[in-house]
Design a protein around this motif. Structure first.
Motif, PDB file in Angstrom:
ATOM      1  N   MET A   1       0.853  -1.185   0.000  1.00  0.00           N
ATOM      2  CA  MET A   1       0.000   0.000   0.000  1.00  0.00           C
ATOM      3  C   MET A   1       0.896   1.245   0.000  1.00  0.00           C
ATOM      4  O   MET A   1       1.869   1.326   0.728  1.00  0.00           O
ATOM      5  CB  MET A   1      -0.886  -0.025   1.247  1.00  0.00           C
ATOM      6  N   ALA A   2       0.552   2.186  -0.797  1.00  0.00           N
ATOM      7  CA  ALA A   2       1.313   3.438  -0.847  1.00  0.00           C
ATOM      8  C   ALA A   2       0.948   4.301   0.356  1.00  0.00           C
ATOM      9  O   ALA A   2      -0.110   4.139   0.968  1.00  0.00           O
ATOM     10  CB  ALA A   2       0.997   4.188  -2.138  1.00  0.00           C
ATOM     11  N   THR A   3       1.844   5.210   0.690  1.00  0.00           N
ATOM     12  CA  THR A   3       1.548   6.127   1.784  1.00  0.00           C
ATOM     13  C   THR A   3       0.518   7.144   1.305  1.00  0.00           C
ATOM     14  O   THR A   3       0.409   7.428   0.115  1.00  0.00           O
ATOM     15  CB  THR A   3       2.805   6.863   2.264  1.00  0.00           C
ATOM     16  N   VAL A  22       0.416   4.625  10.945  1.00  0.00           N
ATOM     17  CA  VAL A  22       1.755   5.136  11.218  1.00  0.00           C
ATOM     18  C   VAL A  22       1.871   6.476  10.503  1.00  0.00           C
ATOM     19  O   VAL A  22       1.643   6.561   9.295  1.00  0.00           O
ATOM     20  CB  VAL A  22       2.836   4.161  10.710  1.00  0.00           C
ATOM     21  N   VAL A  23       2.212   7.524  11.261  1.00  0.00           N
ATOM     22  CA  VAL A  23       2.260   8.873  10.705  1.00  0.00           C
ATOM     23  C   VAL A  23       3.676   9.414  10.802  1.00  0.00           C
ATOM     24  O   VAL A  23       4.276   9.426  11.881  1.00  0.00           O
ATOM     25  CB  VAL A  23       1.290   9.822  11.448  1.00  0.00           C
ATOM     26  N   ASP A  24       4.181   9.885   9.676  1.00  0.00           N
ATOM     27  CA  ASP A  24       5.505  10.507   9.591  1.00  0.00           C
ATOM     28  C   ASP A  24       5.305  12.008   9.377  1.00  0.00           C
ATOM     29  O   ASP A  24       4.789  12.423   8.353  1.00  0.00           O
ATOM     30  CB  ASP A  24       6.279   9.896   8.423  1.00  0.00           C
ATOM     31  N   PHE A  25       5.701  12.809  10.380  1.00  0.00           N
ATOM     32  CA  PHE A  25       5.700  14.268  10.240  1.00  0.00           C
ATOM     33  C   PHE A  25       7.060  14.650   9.682  1.00  0.00           C
ATOM     34  O   PHE A  25       8.088  14.343  10.293  1.00  0.00           O
ATOM     35  CB  PHE A  25       5.461  14.939  11.600  1.00  0.00           C
ATOM     36  N   TRP A  26       7.089  15.332   8.539  1.00  0.00           N
ATOM     37  CA  TRP A  26       8.328  15.589   7.811  1.00  0.00           C
ATOM     38  C   TRP A  26       8.260  16.951   7.135  1.00  0.00           C
ATOM     39  O   TRP A  26       7.233  17.617   7.126  1.00  0.00           O
ATOM     40  CB  TRP A  26       8.548  14.495   6.765  1.00  0.00           C
ATOM     41  N   ALA A  27       9.387  17.339   6.534  1.00  0.00           N
ATOM     42  CA  ALA A  27       9.450  18.548   5.702  1.00  0.00           C
ATOM     43  C   ALA A  27      10.467  18.316   4.589  1.00  0.00           C
ATOM     44  O   ALA A  27      11.432  17.566   4.755  1.00  0.00           O
ATOM     45  CB  ALA A  27       9.852  19.766   6.531  1.00  0.00           C
ATOM     46  N   GLU A  28      10.245  18.972   3.476  1.00  0.00           N
ATOM     47  CA  GLU A  28      11.091  18.809   2.293  1.00  0.00           C
ATOM     48  C   GLU A  28      12.556  19.161   2.570  1.00  0.00           C
ATOM     49  O   GLU A  28      13.469  18.520   2.064  1.00  0.00           O
ATOM     50  CB  GLU A  28      10.548  19.671   1.149  1.00  0.00           C
ATOM     51  N   TRP A  29      12.799  20.168   3.389  1.00  0.00           N
ATOM     52  CA  TRP A  29      14.158  20.660   3.647  1.00  0.00           C
ATOM     53  C   TRP A  29      14.908  19.848   4.705  1.00  0.00           C
ATOM     54  O   TRP A  29      16.084  20.081   4.966  1.00  0.00           O
ATOM     55  CB  TRP A  29      14.097  22.130   4.102  1.00  0.00           C
ATOM     56  N   ALA A  37      12.700   8.530   4.560  1.00  0.00           N
ATOM     57  CA  ALA A  37      11.619   8.321   3.589  1.00  0.00           C
ATOM     58  C   ALA A  37      11.661   6.949   2.906  1.00  0.00           C
ATOM     59  O   ALA A  37      10.626   6.274   2.831  1.00  0.00           O
ATOM     60  CB  ALA A  37      11.601   9.446   2.555  1.00  0.00           C
ATOM     61  N   PRO A  38      12.805   6.465   2.408  1.00  0.00           N
ATOM     62  CA  PRO A  38      12.808   5.143   1.766  1.00  0.00           C
ATOM     63  C   PRO A  38      12.439   4.009   2.739  1.00  0.00           C
ATOM     64  O   PRO A  38      11.764   3.054   2.352  1.00  0.00           O
ATOM     65  CB  PRO A  38      14.240   4.982   1.256  1.00  0.00           C
ATOM     66  N   THR A  39      12.863   4.123   3.988  1.00  0.00           N
ATOM     67  CA  THR A  39      12.522   3.118   5.001  1.00  0.00           C
ATOM     68  C   THR A  39      11.013   3.100   5.227  1.00  0.00           C
ATOM     69  O   THR A  39      10.382   2.036   5.286  1.00  0.00           O
ATOM     70  CB  THR A  39      13.253   3.440   6.328  1.00  0.00           C
ATOM     71  N   PHE A  40      10.423   4.284   5.330  1.00  0.00           N
ATOM     72  CA  PHE A  40       8.983   4.421   5.546  1.00  0.00           C
ATOM     73  C   PHE A  40       8.217   3.849   4.356  1.00  0.00           C
ATOM     74  O   PHE A  40       7.260   3.076   4.536  1.00  0.00           O
ATOM     75  CB  PHE A  40       8.652   5.907   5.765  1.00  0.00           C
ATOM     76  N   GLU A  41       8.643   4.204   3.136  1.00  0.00           N
ATOM     77  CA  GLU A  41       7.969   3.724   1.926  1.00  0.00           C
ATOM     78  C   GLU A  41       8.066   2.209   1.786  1.00  0.00           C
ATOM     79  O   GLU A  41       7.086   1.546   1.426  1.00  0.00           O
ATOM     80  CB  GLU A  41       8.551   4.407   0.681  1.00  0.00           C
ATOM     81  N   LYS A  42       9.228   1.651   2.094  1.00  0.00           N
ATOM     82  CA  LYS A  42       9.409   0.201   1.993  1.00  0.00           C
ATOM     83  C   LYS A  42       8.506  -0.511   2.997  1.00  0.00           C
ATOM     84  O   LYS A  42       7.864  -1.513   2.665  1.00  0.00           O
ATOM     85  CB  LYS A  42      10.867  -0.176   2.235  1.00  0.00           C
ATOM     86  N   GLU A  46       5.512  -3.285   2.417  1.00  0.00           N
ATOM     87  CA  GLU A  46       5.618  -4.614   3.022  1.00  0.00           C
ATOM     88  C   GLU A  46       4.516  -4.894   4.046  1.00  0.00           C
ATOM     89  O   GLU A  46       4.376  -6.039   4.488  1.00  0.00           O
ATOM     90  CB  GLU A  46       6.989  -4.777   3.689  1.00  0.00           C
ATOM     91  N   ASN A  47       3.760  -3.878   4.451  1.00  0.00           N
ATOM     92  CA  ASN A  47       2.736  -4.038   5.484  1.00  0.00           C
ATOM     93  C   ASN A  47       1.397  -3.478   4.994  1.00  0.00           C
ATOM     94  O   ASN A  47       0.938  -2.443   5.470  1.00  0.00           O
ATOM     95  CB  ASN A  47       3.167  -3.322   6.764  1.00  0.00           C
ATOM     96  N   PRO A  48       0.744  -4.169   4.053  1.00  0.00           N
ATOM     97  CA  PRO A  48      -0.493  -3.638   3.472  1.00  0.00           C
ATOM     98  C   PRO A  48      -1.651  -3.542   4.472  1.00  0.00           C
ATOM     99  O   PRO A  48      -2.634  -2.856   4.207  1.00  0.00           O
ATOM    100  CB  PRO A  48      -0.811  -4.616   2.343  1.00  0.00           C
ATOM    101  N   ASP A  49      -1.531  -4.214   5.614  1.00  0.00           N
ATOM    102  CA  ASP A  49      -2.585  -4.171   6.619  1.00  0.00           C
ATOM    103  C   ASP A  49      -2.476  -2.951   7.535  1.00  0.00           C
ATOM    104  O   ASP A  49      -3.348  -2.722   8.369  1.00  0.00           O
ATOM    105  CB  ASP A  49      -2.547  -5.443   7.473  1.00  0.00           C
ATOM    106  N   ILE A  50      -1.413  -2.160   7.376  1.00  0.00           N
ATOM    107  CA  ILE A  50      -1.177  -0.953   8.172  1.00  0.00           C
ATOM    108  C   ILE A  50      -1.326   0.252   7.255  1.00  0.00           C
ATOM    109  O   ILE A  50      -0.890   0.230   6.107  1.00  0.00           O
ATOM    110  CB  ILE A  50       0.239  -0.976   8.802  1.00  0.00           C
TER     111      ILE A  50
END
Length: 129
Positions: A1-3, A22-29, A37-42, A46-50
């Motif tokens: 599942m995509a974020t 699971v929520v990632d608060f982030w900023a472009e800079w 980001a790659p860890t979160f996306e992977k 890998e966890n379509p139920d989340i």
């Protein structure tokens, strides 16, 4: 599942309508945000139920303020509408996966019981003043 992109408009609804979010608060800079980001996306793949969501703190300043975000990246994990984890800083992949496993393994009846006991103790402390 995509974020999914979380905003003030869909944040509450997303938490209410999904079991684990699971929520990632982030900023472009933010350098550490880009590293994580790659860890979160992977993990999202890998966890379509989340449900995995990201909040751009620059675009969603009011939401970030309501969530009391003071540093980024900040990770929040909700299970059954209860905040069960909050941390700041980028997690390495192995640690992030351990966190997801730990959240999945939580006994939510026990969590709710502990919350009720804490709230009762606070109410009792307030009554004694």
């Amino acid at each position: 599942m995509a974020t999914i992109e979380l905003t003030a408009q869909n944040f509450g609804e997303t938490i209410q309508q999904n079991g684990t979010v699971v929520v990632d608060f982030w900023a472009e800079w933010c350098g550490p945000c880009k590293q994580f980001a790659p860890t979160f996306e992977k993990a999202a793949q890998e966890n379509p139920d989340i449900t995995f969501g990201k909040v751009d703190t620059d675009a969603e300043q009011q939401l970030a303020g309501q969530a009391q975000i003071t540093s980024i990246p900040t990770l929040m994990v909700f299970r059954d509408q209860i905040l069960v984890h909050r941390s700041s800083g980028a997690l390495p992949p192995a640690q992030f996966n351990q966190l997801l496993t730990a959240v999945n393994d939580l006994d939510m009846d026990q969590v709710r019981k502990e919350i009720a006991e804490q709230e009762a103790a606070k109410a009792a402390d307030g009554a004694e003043v």
